[in-house]
Design an enzyme around this catalytic site. Structure first.
Site, PDB file in Angstrom:
ATOM      1  N   ASP A  84       0.810  -1.218   0.000  1.00 25.24           N
ATOM      2  CA  ASP A  84       0.000   0.000   0.000  1.00 25.24           C
ATOM      3  C   ASP A  84       0.845   1.270   0.000  1.00 25.24           C
ATOM      4  OD1 ASP A  84      -2.504   1.311   0.118  1.00 25.24           O
ATOM      5  OD2 ASP A  84      -2.312   1.565   2.284  1.00 25.24           O
ATOM      6  N   HIS A 211     -10.114   5.297   0.640  1.00 21.31           N
ATOM      7  CA  HIS A 211      -9.069   5.370   1.650  1.00 21.31           C
ATOM      8  C   HIS A 211      -9.588   6.135   2.864  1.00 21.31           C
ATOM      9  CE1 HIS A 211      -5.326   4.662  -1.115  1.00 21.31           C
ATOM     10  NE2 HIS A 211      -6.334   3.871  -1.417  1.00 21.31           N
ATOM     11  N   ASN A 233     -10.409   0.689   2.655  1.00 22.84           N
ATOM     12  CA  ASN A 233      -9.147   0.615   3.395  1.00 22.84           C
ATOM     13  C   ASN A 233      -9.338   1.063   4.841  1.00 22.84           C
ATOM     14  OD1 ASN A 233      -8.134   0.028   0.859  1.00 22.84           O
ATOM     15  ND2 ASN A 233      -6.457   1.490   0.978  1.00 22.84           N
TER      16      ASN A 233
END
Length: 286
Positions: A84, A211, A233
């Site tokens: 990531d 995110h 995420n």
């Protein structure tokens, strides 16, 4: 069971209009908690190792990656491994040999043309290695002299037309979009721009990624999945659970020195946080 791939899990989720959860891991306890939480609700999951986590581990990717691969291979649910927020090509080039099936290449801090060029090069390399690749596009700089904003920066918003061009020209497999979430939020107070998400979902033919989801309330997260987010995420939520459990343990037992005691309760707290997130995202079968 054998490692699965991030691409397979995200593609399946996107087709089903659901989302796969991807959790950032820093320690072995994070890895074990994510897998245990996923097993408790019979859901597939992605383990994410960020460039910052690699930096924390002395710049060494393999120790944590090897541990994650071994744990995943003993899991009762499908588990994939994702690298990531990679900004270093040197780290990118380690992904294929370390058990990762996917990479998030992060060049969103750069001006658009440079972001596109470096991402295109990363995509070409990753696809040649059989890797699925995610990128992000926040708010392009240049207007009124403002710099570019990452997709997770407060106030950033991804323009659908710019995103369509970026995806077509870069060849990425998924795109993280800016719709109101932010990294490292310790309160769940983010409000998402669902009208913008609808436009992005209509404009793009690749899965969308959210995110900074630790700061997103349950109802907002559920609505985001309905609106087209296929990968969610999570990082800070696990660290809040871990740190809180350790603080409580040591407050009650100031004489404690054996880390196995407080790491056990920390791992259990993270396991509950993982299971809670997966239940929020909806029913999933392994």
């Amino acid at each position: 069971m054998p490692l699965t791939t991030t691409g397979e899990l995200v593609t399946r989720a996107a087709t089903a209009r659901s989302a796969v959860a991807s959790f950032n891991v820093i320690t072995l306890e994070h890895v074990e908690a994510v897998i245990a939480g996923a097993e408790s609700v019979h859901a597939p999951v992605v383990l994410q190792v960020s460039q910052n986590a690699v930096k924390f581990r002395g710049g060494q990717l393999l120790p944590l990656a090897r541990a994650a691969v071994t744990a995943a291979e003993h899991a009762a649910v499908p588990v994939a491994l994702h690298l990531d927020h990679v900004q270093s090509d040197a780290l990118l080039y380690q992904a294929a040999d370390a058990g990762f099936s996917s990479v998030m290449y992060d060049a969103a801090r750069l001006p658009y043309a440079q972001n596109l060029a470096t991402t295109r090069a990363a995509v070409d390399w990753a696809h040649a290695q059989g890797l699925w690749i995610e990128a992000e596009l926040g708010q392009i700089g240049g207007k009124n002299g403002r710099p570019p904003l990452d997709a997770h920066a407060p106030g950033a918003r991804t323009d659908p037309d710019e995103a369509r061009a970026f995806v077509a020209d870069s060849g990425v497999d998924a795109l993280a979009v800016a719709i109101g979430s932010a990294h490292a939020m310790t309160t769940r107070t983010a409000t998402l721009d669902h009208a913008l998400l609808k436009r992005l979902s209509a404009a793009l033919d690749v899965p969308l990624v959210l995110h900074g989801s630790s700061g997103v309330p349950d109802d907002e997260l559920t609505a985001a999945v309905v609106g087209g987010i296929a990968k969610v995420n999570i990082g800070t939520a696990l660290n809040i659970a871990l740190t809180g459990a350790i603080r409580d343990f040591l407050a009650e037992r100031p004489e404690a020195v054996d880390p196995r005691g407080y790491l056990t309760v920390a791992r259990e707290a993270m396991t509950r946080a993982v299971a809670r997130t997966l239940r929020t995202l909806g029913p999933a079968t392994a």
